[in-house]
Design a protein around this motif. Structure first.
Motif, PDB file in Angstrom:
ATOM      1  N   SER A   4      88.404 -26.840  41.221  1.00  0.00           N
ATOM      2  CA  SER A   4      87.084 -26.727  41.836  1.00  0.00           C
ATOM      3  C   SER A   4      86.217 -25.694  41.130  1.00  0.00           C
ATOM      4  O   SER A   4      85.001 -25.710  41.249  1.00  0.00           O
ATOM      5  CB  SER A   4      87.214 -26.365  43.319  1.00  0.00           C
ATOM      6  N   GLU A   5      86.848 -24.767  40.375  1.00  0.00           N
ATOM      7  CA  GLU A   5      86.116 -23.730  39.676  1.00  0.00           C
ATOM      8  C   GLU A   5      85.917 -24.057  38.201  1.00  0.00           C
ATOM      9  O   GLU A   5      85.273 -23.300  37.484  1.00  0.00           O
ATOM     10  CB  GLU A   5      86.859 -22.394  39.790  1.00  0.00           C
ATOM     11  N   ALA A   6      86.487 -25.183  37.752  1.00  0.00           N
ATOM     12  CA  ALA A   6      86.393 -25.532  36.337  1.00  0.00           C
ATOM     13  C   ALA A   6      84.947 -25.811  35.957  1.00  0.00           C
ATOM     14  O   ALA A   6      84.172 -26.392  36.718  1.00  0.00           O
ATOM     15  CB  ALA A   6      87.261 -26.759  36.054  1.00  0.00           C
ATOM     16  N   LYS A   7      84.574 -25.389  34.750  1.00  0.00           N
ATOM     17  CA  LYS A   7      83.240 -25.653  34.264  1.00  0.00           C
ATOM     18  C   LYS A   7      83.109 -27.135  33.936  1.00  0.00           C
ATOM     19  O   LYS A   7      84.045 -27.758  33.449  1.00  0.00           O
ATOM     20  CB  LYS A   7      82.959 -24.808  33.026  1.00  0.00           C
ATOM     21  N   PRO A   8      81.931 -27.724  34.199  1.00  0.00           N
ATOM     22  CA  PRO A   8      81.753 -29.153  33.891  1.00  0.00           C
ATOM     23  C   PRO A   8      81.841 -29.391  32.390  1.00  0.00           C
ATOM     24  O   PRO A   8      81.426 -28.564  31.587  1.00  0.00           O
ATOM     25  CB  PRO A   8      80.356 -29.465  34.426  1.00  0.00           C
ATOM     26  N   HIS A   9      82.391 -30.541  32.046  1.00  0.00           N
ATOM     27  CA  HIS A   9      82.475 -30.930  30.637  1.00  0.00           C
ATOM     28  C   HIS A   9      81.466 -32.048  30.416  1.00  0.00           C
ATOM     29  O   HIS A   9      81.669 -33.182  30.829  1.00  0.00           O
ATOM     30  CB  HIS A   9      83.890 -31.410  30.294  1.00  0.00           C
ATOM     31  N   PHE A  10      80.357 -31.706  29.777  1.00  0.00           N
ATOM     32  CA  PHE A  10      79.310 -32.688  29.554  1.00  0.00           C
ATOM     33  C   PHE A  10      79.655 -33.558  28.355  1.00  0.00           C
ATOM     34  O   PHE A  10      80.249 -33.094  27.382  1.00  0.00           O
ATOM     35  CB  PHE A  10      77.967 -31.985  29.307  1.00  0.00           C
ATOM     36  N   VAL A  11      79.265 -34.829  28.420  1.00  0.00           N
ATOM     37  CA  VAL A  11      79.570 -35.750  27.331  1.00  0.00           C
ATOM     38  C   VAL A  11      78.733 -35.445  26.084  1.00  0.00           C
ATOM     39  O   VAL A  11      79.079 -35.859  24.981  1.00  0.00           O
ATOM     40  CB  VAL A  11      79.379 -37.218  27.755  1.00  0.00           C
ATOM     41  N   PHE A  12      77.618 -34.750  26.246  1.00  0.00           N
ATOM     42  CA  PHE A  12      76.840 -34.222  25.130  1.00  0.00           C
ATOM     43  C   PHE A  12      76.126 -32.978  25.650  1.00  0.00           C
ATOM     44  O   PHE A  12      76.010 -32.783  26.870  1.00  0.00           O
ATOM     45  CB  PHE A  12      75.846 -35.247  24.566  1.00  0.00           C
ATOM     46  N   PRO A  13      75.677 -32.091  24.779  1.00  0.00           N
ATOM     47  CA  PRO A  13      75.069 -30.846  25.247  1.00  0.00           C
ATOM     48  C   PRO A  13      73.852 -31.098  26.128  1.00  0.00           C
ATOM     49  O   PRO A  13      72.998 -31.924  25.792  1.00  0.00           O
ATOM     50  CB  PRO A  13      74.664 -30.145  23.941  1.00  0.00           C
ATOM     51  N   PRO A  14      73.757 -30.427  27.268  1.00  0.00           N
ATOM     52  CA  PRO A  14      72.576 -30.587  28.120  1.00  0.00           C
ATOM     53  C   PRO A  14      71.352 -29.996  27.437  1.00  0.00           C
ATOM     54  O   PRO A  14      71.469 -29.145  26.549  1.00  0.00           O
ATOM     55  CB  PRO A  14      72.929 -29.797  29.385  1.00  0.00           C
ATOM     56  N   PRO A  15      70.156 -30.457  27.810  1.00  0.00           N
ATOM     57  CA  PRO A  15      68.948 -29.941  27.159  1.00  0.00           C
ATOM     58  C   PRO A  15      68.765 -28.455  27.413  1.00  0.00           C
ATOM     59  O   PRO A  15      69.136 -27.933  28.476  1.00  0.00           O
ATOM     60  CB  PRO A  15      67.820 -30.758  27.788  1.00  0.00           C
ATOM     61  N   SER A  16      68.199 -27.772  26.445  1.00  0.00           N
ATOM     62  CA  SER A  16      67.908 -26.347  26.598  1.00  0.00           C
ATOM     63  C   SER A  16      66.794 -26.157  27.616  1.00  0.00           C
ATOM     64  O   SER A  16      65.904 -27.004  27.743  1.00  0.00           O
ATOM     65  CB  SER A  16      67.487 -25.755  25.255  1.00  0.00           C
ATOM     66  N   PRO A  17      66.817 -25.047  28.345  1.00  0.00           N
ATOM     67  CA  PRO A  17      65.728 -24.784  29.295  1.00  0.00           C
ATOM     68  C   PRO A  17      64.381 -24.695  28.579  1.00  0.00           C
ATOM     69  O   PRO A  17      64.293 -24.262  27.430  1.00  0.00           O
ATOM     70  CB  PRO A  17      66.116 -23.424  29.902  1.00  0.00           C
ATOM     71  N   VAL A  18      63.333 -25.122  29.276  1.00  0.00           N
ATOM     72  CA  VAL A  18      61.966 -25.029  28.757  1.00  0.00           C
ATOM     73  C   VAL A  18      61.348 -23.756  29.303  1.00  0.00           C
ATOM     74  O   VAL A  18      61.390 -23.507  30.515  1.00  0.00           O
ATOM     75  CB  VAL A  18      61.132 -26.253  29.175  1.00  0.00           C
ATOM     76  N   GLY A  19      60.774 -22.941  28.426  1.00  0.00           N
ATOM     77  CA  GLY A  19      60.209 -21.679  28.866  1.00  0.00           C
ATOM     78  C   GLY A  19      58.805 -21.460  28.349  1.00  0.00           C
ATOM     79  O   GLY A  19      58.423 -21.982  27.295  1.00  0.00           O
ATOM     80  N   VAL A  20      58.028 -20.673  29.094  1.00  0.00           N
ATOM     81  CA  VAL A  20      56.664 -20.306  28.716  1.00  0.00           C
ATOM     82  C   VAL A  20      56.599 -18.785  28.623  1.00  0.00           C
ATOM     83  O   VAL A  20      57.065 -18.092  29.542  1.00  0.00           O
ATOM     84  CB  VAL A  20      55.636 -20.810  29.748  1.00  0.00           C
ATOM     85  N   PRO A  21      56.043 -18.220  27.555  1.00  0.00           N
ATOM     86  CA  PRO A  21      55.926 -16.762  27.457  1.00  0.00           C
ATOM     87  C   PRO A  21      55.095 -16.179  28.594  1.00  0.00           C
ATOM     88  O   PRO A  21      54.185 -16.840  29.123  1.00  0.00           O
ATOM     89  CB  PRO A  21      55.229 -16.546  26.110  1.00  0.00           C
ATOM     90  N   ILE A  22      55.400 -14.938  28.943  1.00  0.00           N
ATOM     91  CA  ILE A  22      54.635 -14.205  29.946  1.00  0.00           C
ATOM     92  C   ILE A  22      53.827 -13.132  29.226  1.00  0.00           C
ATOM     93  O   ILE A  22      54.362 -12.371  28.418  1.00  0.00           O
ATOM     94  CB  ILE A  22      55.568 -13.573  30.996  1.00  0.00           C
ATOM     95  N   ALA A  23      52.546 -13.089  29.476  1.00  0.00           N
ATOM     96  CA  ALA A  23      51.669 -12.129  28.819  1.00  0.00           C
ATOM     97  C   ALA A  23      52.128 -10.707  29.105  1.00  0.00           C
ATOM     98  O   ALA A  23      52.562 -10.399  30.221  1.00  0.00           O
ATOM     99  CB  ALA A  23      50.230 -12.328  29.294  1.00  0.00           C
ATOM    100  N   THR A  24      52.072  -9.851  28.107  1.00  0.00           N
ATOM    101  CA  THR A  24      52.433  -8.432  28.196  1.00  0.00           C
ATOM    102  C   THR A  24      53.886  -8.213  28.607  1.00  0.00           C
ATOM    103  O   THR A  24      54.220  -7.197  29.196  1.00  0.00           O
ATOM    104  CB  THR A  24      51.502  -7.654  29.160  1.00  0.00           C
ATOM    105  N   SER A  25      54.753  -9.163  28.310  1.00  0.00           N
ATOM    106  CA  SER A  25      56.160  -9.050  28.682  1.00  0.00           C
ATOM    107  C   SER A  25      57.017  -9.757  27.650  1.00  0.00           C
ATOM    108  O   SER A  25      56.563 -10.695  26.986  1.00  0.00           O
ATOM    109  CB  SER A  25      56.398  -9.673  30.066  1.00  0.00           C
ATOM    110  N   VAL A  26      58.268  -9.310  27.520  1.00  0.00           N
ATOM    111  CA  VAL A  26      59.212 -10.008  26.645  1.00  0.00           C
ATOM    112  C   VAL A  26      59.935 -11.107  27.411  1.00  0.00           C
ATOM    113  O   VAL A  26      60.704 -11.874  26.828  1.00  0.00           O
ATOM    114  CB  VAL A  26      60.240  -9.029  26.046  1.00  0.00           C
ATOM    115  N   ALA A  27      59.707 -11.175  28.709  1.00  0.00           N
ATOM    116  CA  ALA A  27      60.377 -12.168  29.545  1.00  0.00           C
ATOM    117  C   ALA A  27      59.739 -13.544  29.358  1.00  0.00           C
ATOM    118  O   ALA A  27      58.629 -13.683  28.850  1.00  0.00           O
ATOM    119  CB  ALA A  27      60.312 -11.756  31.014  1.00  0.00           C
TER     120      ALA A  27
END
Length: 238
Positions: A4-27
């Motif tokens: 029940s704690e095993a990490k899922p094994h995907f048949v191919f790599p899942p897509p990378s998260p999509v991110g937007v820069p935040i002004a005046t921040s490195v986040a």
């Protein structure tokens, strides 16, 4: 480690998260979903030969991979001969909201950005004529352009700020945020009746009059007072 704690094994790599820069921040702001408001400026509704539905706003959606960041050169979209720009004020949510009243809706807002909703107008028009959904006209790669996100605390209240879209340096759209038919708290409150809104959701709040076609080689920009400018170039078709 139990099964029940095993990490899922995907048949191919899942897509990378999509991110937007935040002004005046490195986040970076992680994008979850994209909701777009239709006909939220009366003058744009009229130029499209439609009337504003003043009983309730309506929406369409785009996938997260529609995001393209300011500074990019994107390919002219496939499958269209009539791609239009639509400059917009974008709201980025940083909290959860479900069935919230308008006077509490702004509590879930993280910040704001300038955006462009690219539209394959010929495909949208064909869908409208047949009473079909707008997905082919609206929900495609690189169709949700966005500037870095400015935190709400650095922007202040939404009111008389000017939204201005330029194509190759020429002003094509100009309106005030107060011209929106449905305000941001009204939109969030209404949308939260139908969705559990969550951090990472983006809301494109509609476009004023002045939309028109783009072509390869065009340079687009959207500037909203108090926010980072969005600048995008249209490259050749693939």
């Amino acid at each position: 480690m139990s099964s029940s704690e095993a990490k899922p094994h995907f048949v191919f790599p899942p897509p990378s998260p999509v991110g937007v820069p935040i002004a005046t921040s490195v986040a970076t702001f992680p994008v979850r979903r994209i909701f777009c408001v239709g006909r939220n400026y009366a003058d744009h509704a009229r130029e499209m030969g439609a009337e504003v539905d003043r009983e309730a706003p309506f929406y369409f959606t785009k996938p997260a991979d529609a995001v393209a960041l300011s500074g990019a050169t994107i390919a002219y979209p496939p499958g269209t001969q009539d791609c239009h720009y639509e400059g917009e004020f974008v709201v980025a949510l940083g909290g959860s909201a479900f069935r919230v009243p308008p006077d509490e809706a702004m509590g879930c807002v993280f910040g704001y950005a300038a955006g462009i909703d690219l539209t394959r107008r010929d495909l949208q028009g064909a869908a409208k004529a047949k009473g079909r959904p707008w997905d082919l006209g609206k929900a495609f790669e690189n169709s949700a352009l966005i500037s870095p996100i400015t935190p709400a605390s650095d922007f202040g209240g939404i009111g008389e700020q000017t939204l201005m879209t330029r194509v190759n340096g020429e002003v094509r759209q100009q309106a005030r945020l107060s011209d929106m038919v449905w305000s941001v708290p009204e939109l969030i409150a209404h949308l939260s009746r139908y969705y559990h809104l969550e951090p990472g959701d983006l809301l494109y709040t509609g476009t004023p009059a002045g939309v028109a076609a783009v072509k390869p080689g065009d340079k687009l920009s959207v500037k909203i007072e108090g926010l980072e400018e969005l600048a995008i170039a249209i490259g050749p078709a693939e």
